[in-house]
Design a protein around this motif. Structure first.
Motif, PDB file in Angstrom:
ATOM      1  N   ARG A  82      -3.402  -3.322   7.681  1.00  0.00           N
ATOM      2  CA  ARG A  82      -2.089  -2.700   7.444  1.00  0.00           C
ATOM      3  C   ARG A  82      -0.967  -3.719   7.599  1.00  0.00           C
ATOM      4  O   ARG A  82      -0.070  -3.795   6.767  1.00  0.00           O
ATOM      5  CB  ARG A  82      -1.897  -1.552   8.430  1.00  0.00           C
ATOM      6  N   GLU A  83      -1.009  -4.497   8.654  1.00  0.00           N
ATOM      7  CA  GLU A  83       0.096  -5.401   8.960  1.00  0.00           C
ATOM      8  C   GLU A  83       0.062  -6.702   8.170  1.00  0.00           C
ATOM      9  O   GLU A  83       1.099  -7.180   7.733  1.00  0.00           O
ATOM     10  CB  GLU A  83       0.140  -5.701  10.462  1.00  0.00           C
ATOM     11  N   GLY A  86      -0.862  -5.540   4.094  1.00  0.00           N
ATOM     12  CA  GLY A  86       0.243  -4.655   3.709  1.00  0.00           C
ATOM     13  C   GLY A  86       1.565  -5.377   3.647  1.00  0.00           C
ATOM     14  O   GLY A  86       2.358  -5.174   2.728  1.00  0.00           O
ATOM     15  N   SER A  87       1.809  -6.250   4.610  1.00  0.00           N
ATOM     16  CA  SER A  87       3.054  -7.019   4.607  1.00  0.00           C
ATOM     17  C   SER A  87       3.097  -8.008   3.451  1.00  0.00           C
ATOM     18  O   SER A  87       4.149  -8.226   2.857  1.00  0.00           O
ATOM     19  CB  SER A  87       3.226  -7.758   5.935  1.00  0.00           C
ATOM     20  N   ASP A  90       3.877  -5.973   0.458  1.00  0.00           N
ATOM     21  CA  ASP A  90       5.297  -5.612   0.488  1.00  0.00           C
ATOM     22  C   ASP A  90       6.182  -6.780   0.073  1.00  0.00           C
ATOM     23  O   ASP A  90       7.234  -6.582  -0.531  1.00  0.00           O
ATOM     24  CB  ASP A  90       5.724  -5.172   1.896  1.00  0.00           C
ATOM     25  N   SER A 101       8.059   0.665  -1.569  1.00  0.00           N
ATOM     26  CA  SER A 101       7.451   1.141  -0.329  1.00  0.00           C
ATOM     27  C   SER A 101       8.347   2.171   0.356  1.00  0.00           C
ATOM     28  O   SER A 101       7.878   3.201   0.835  1.00  0.00           O
ATOM     29  CB  SER A 101       7.195  -0.046   0.601  1.00  0.00           C
ATOM     30  N   HIS A 115       2.082  -0.152   2.914  1.00  0.00           N
ATOM     31  CA  HIS A 115       1.062  -0.667   3.842  1.00  0.00           C
ATOM     32  C   HIS A 115       0.231   0.456   4.464  1.00  0.00           C
ATOM     33  O   HIS A 115      -0.908   0.237   4.844  1.00  0.00           O
ATOM     34  CB  HIS A 115       1.666  -1.597   4.900  1.00  0.00           C
ATOM     35  N   ILE A 118      -2.440   1.187   1.806  1.00  0.00           N
ATOM     36  CA  ILE A 118      -3.469   0.140   1.814  1.00  0.00           C
ATOM     37  C   ILE A 118      -4.483   0.370   2.932  1.00  0.00           C
ATOM     38  O   ILE A 118      -5.685   0.241   2.728  1.00  0.00           O
ATOM     39  CB  ILE A 118      -2.812  -1.255   1.944  1.00  0.00           C
TER      40      ILE A 118
END
Length: 133
Positions: A82-83, A86-87, A90, A101, A115, A118
């Motif tokens: 996610r971090e 996802g980042s 993004d 987003s 994120h 994802i």
């Protein structure tokens, strides 16, 4: 467990889907937390709390990432997905993907941003810390 009509999700008792305002607050809280901890402290803090389905900003605001698919708090690897991924997603198109987003979070009934999609997570407000990893 209870069925949340607004989101269409079955959620654990004692928690609720995090509000848009709380999610925006977490986004903007991450900035001063990162500055105060000189970035490296924020990164280390993040690596520690990912195992509890949180980021430093989510932890301060009493929120957790939860995976409806498994009915559990997102673990360390899901939070890393996610971090980190996802980042990256993004930031690929910078402001455009950030805007997409944000619009996804505002318009989807389960308030998922890019994120979250994802990693298959939703962000829950857990003020009484009823969720465990």
């Amino acid at each position: 467990m209870y069925f949340d009509q607004a989101s269409g999700l079955t959620l654990p008792d004692g928690v609720e889907l995090a509000s848009v305002g709380r999610r925006i607050g977490a986004f903007f809280l991450a900035i001063p937390l990162s500055i105060i901890t000189l970035g490296i402290g924020y990164l280390i803090w993040g690596l520690i709390v990912w195992g509890r389905g949180q980021t430093p900003a989510l932890q301060v605001l009493g929120m957790r990432c939860w995976r409806p698919e498994t009915g559990r708090v997102a673990g360390w690897w899901w939070m890393a997905l996610r971090e980190i991924i996802g980042s990256l997603a993004d930031s690929i198109l910078s402001i455009i993907s950030e805007l997409v987003s944000f619009i996804l979070m505002l318009t989807s009934k389960d308030r998922k941003s890019l994120h979250d999609i994802i990693a298959g997570t939703v962000v829950l407000h857990d003020p009484n810390k009823v969720l465990t990893s």
